[in-house]
Motif scaffolding. Structure first.
Motif, PDB file in Angstrom:
ATOM      1  N   LYS A  61       0.781  -1.207  -0.087  1.00  0.00           N
ATOM      2  CA  LYS A  61      -0.025  -0.017  -0.044  1.00  0.00           C
ATOM      3  C   LYS A  61       0.901   1.256   0.065  1.00  0.00           C
ATOM      4  O   LYS A  61       1.928   1.375   0.735  1.00  0.00           O
ATOM      5  CB  LYS A  61      -0.885   0.008   1.237  1.00  0.00           C
ATOM      6  CG  LYS A  61      -1.820   0.965   1.379  1.00  0.00           C
ATOM      7  CD  LYS A  61      -2.769   0.909   2.545  1.00  0.00           C
ATOM      8  CE  LYS A  61      -3.868   2.096   2.532  1.00  0.00           C
ATOM      9  NZ  LYS A  61      -4.677   1.969   3.867  1.00  0.00           N
ATOM     10  N   PRO A  62       0.587   2.290  -0.737  1.00  0.00           N
ATOM     11  CA  PRO A  62       1.354   3.224  -0.783  1.00  0.00           C
ATOM     12  C   PRO A  62       1.168   4.296   0.533  1.00  0.00           C
ATOM     13  O   PRO A  62       0.449   3.963   1.228  1.00  0.00           O
ATOM     14  CB  PRO A  62       0.615   4.197  -1.865  1.00  0.00           C
ATOM     15  CG  PRO A  62      -0.367   3.718  -2.588  1.00  0.00           C
ATOM     16  CD  PRO A  62      -0.715   2.181  -1.665  1.00  0.00           C
ATOM     17  N   MET A  63       2.451   4.868   1.009  1.00  0.00           N
ATOM     18  CA  MET A  63       2.522   5.719   2.021  1.00  0.00           C
ATOM     19  C   MET A  63       2.744   7.163   1.495  1.00  0.00           C
ATOM     20  O   MET A  63       3.428   7.416   0.744  1.00  0.00           O
ATOM     21  CB  MET A  63       3.563   5.184   2.779  1.00  0.00           C
ATOM     22  CG  MET A  63       3.431   3.610   3.306  1.00  0.00           C
ATOM     23  SD  MET A  63       4.939   3.144   4.502  1.00  0.00           S
ATOM     24  CE  MET A  63       6.286   3.891   3.723  1.00  0.00           C
ATOM     25  N   GLU A  64       2.124   7.982   2.502  1.00  0.00           N
ATOM     26  CA  GLU A  64       2.323   9.285   2.348  1.00  0.00           C
ATOM     27  C   GLU A  64       3.666   9.651   3.033  1.00  0.00           C
ATOM     28  O   GLU A  64       4.136   9.246   3.967  1.00  0.00           O
ATOM     29  CB  GLU A  64       1.142  10.255   3.112  1.00  0.00           C
ATOM     30  CG  GLU A  64       0.021  10.152   2.430  1.00  0.00           C
ATOM     31  CD  GLU A  64      -0.193  10.822   1.405  1.00  0.00           C
ATOM     32  OE1 GLU A  64       0.714  11.987   1.316  1.00  0.00           O
ATOM     33  OE2 GLU A  64      -0.876  10.847   0.150  1.00  0.00           O
ATOM     34  N   ILE A  65       4.319  10.582   2.261  1.00  0.00           N
ATOM     35  CA  ILE A  65       5.661  10.886   2.911  1.00  0.00           C
ATOM     36  C   ILE A  65       5.798  12.526   2.792  1.00  0.00           C
ATOM     37  O   ILE A  65       5.405  13.236   1.984  1.00  0.00           O
ATOM     38  CB  ILE A  65       6.935  10.296   2.138  1.00  0.00           C
ATOM     39  CG1 ILE A  65       7.029  10.749   0.531  1.00  0.00           C
ATOM     40  CG2 ILE A  65       6.953   8.754   2.236  1.00  0.00           C
ATOM     41  CD1 ILE A  65       8.359  10.346  -0.033  1.00  0.00           C
ATOM     42  N   GLU A  66       6.667  13.149   3.474  1.00  0.00           N
ATOM     43  CA  GLU A  66       7.197  14.327   3.459  1.00  0.00           C
ATOM     44  C   GLU A  66       8.363  14.585   2.678  1.00  0.00           C
ATOM     45  O   GLU A  66       9.340  14.158   3.195  1.00  0.00           O
ATOM     46  CB  GLU A  66       7.120  15.091   4.825  1.00  0.00           C
ATOM     47  CG  GLU A  66       7.628  16.368   4.909  1.00  0.00           C
ATOM     48  CD  GLU A  66       7.856  16.720   6.298  1.00  0.00           C
ATOM     49  OE1 GLU A  66       8.727  17.826   6.393  1.00  0.00           O
ATOM     50  OE2 GLU A  66       7.214  16.463   7.366  1.00  0.00           O
TER      51      GLU A  66
END
Length: 86
Positions: free
Chosen positions: A65-70
């Motif tokens: 699953k894709p993850m949000e990153i900064e």
């Protein structure tokens, strides 16, 4: 061998003639065959690069699953890893 008729610009024809006169090639046909070999190599590389990109995409899609990153935080982490490795 098959004979083909091709149209060239004046500049292209002059370049071919210059290559022959300079001793780099014996004939226009030799130049065209060399150009075709280079084109075939380039097309083969493009095919290999496209296959690589498709595999990388498939691997990425299968990785979970894709993850949000900064972005800034991610770059700091990469730089820290690089410093540790030397």
């Amino acid at each position: 061998m098959r004979t083909l008729t091709i149209s060239l610009t004046a500049q292209q024809a002059a370049r071919l003639q210059s290559a022959i006169e300079g001793g780099g090639y014996a004939s226009n046909s030799e130049i065209v065959r060399d150009a075709l070999r280079l084109w075939e190599q380039r097309e083969e590389l493009r095919t290999l690069e496209l296959e690589h990109l498709k595999r990388a995409y498939a691997d990425g899609m299968a990785s979970g699953k894709p993850m949000e990153i900064e972005p800034a935080k991610f770059l700091r982490g990469l730089k820290a890893e690089r410093r540790i490795r030397g």
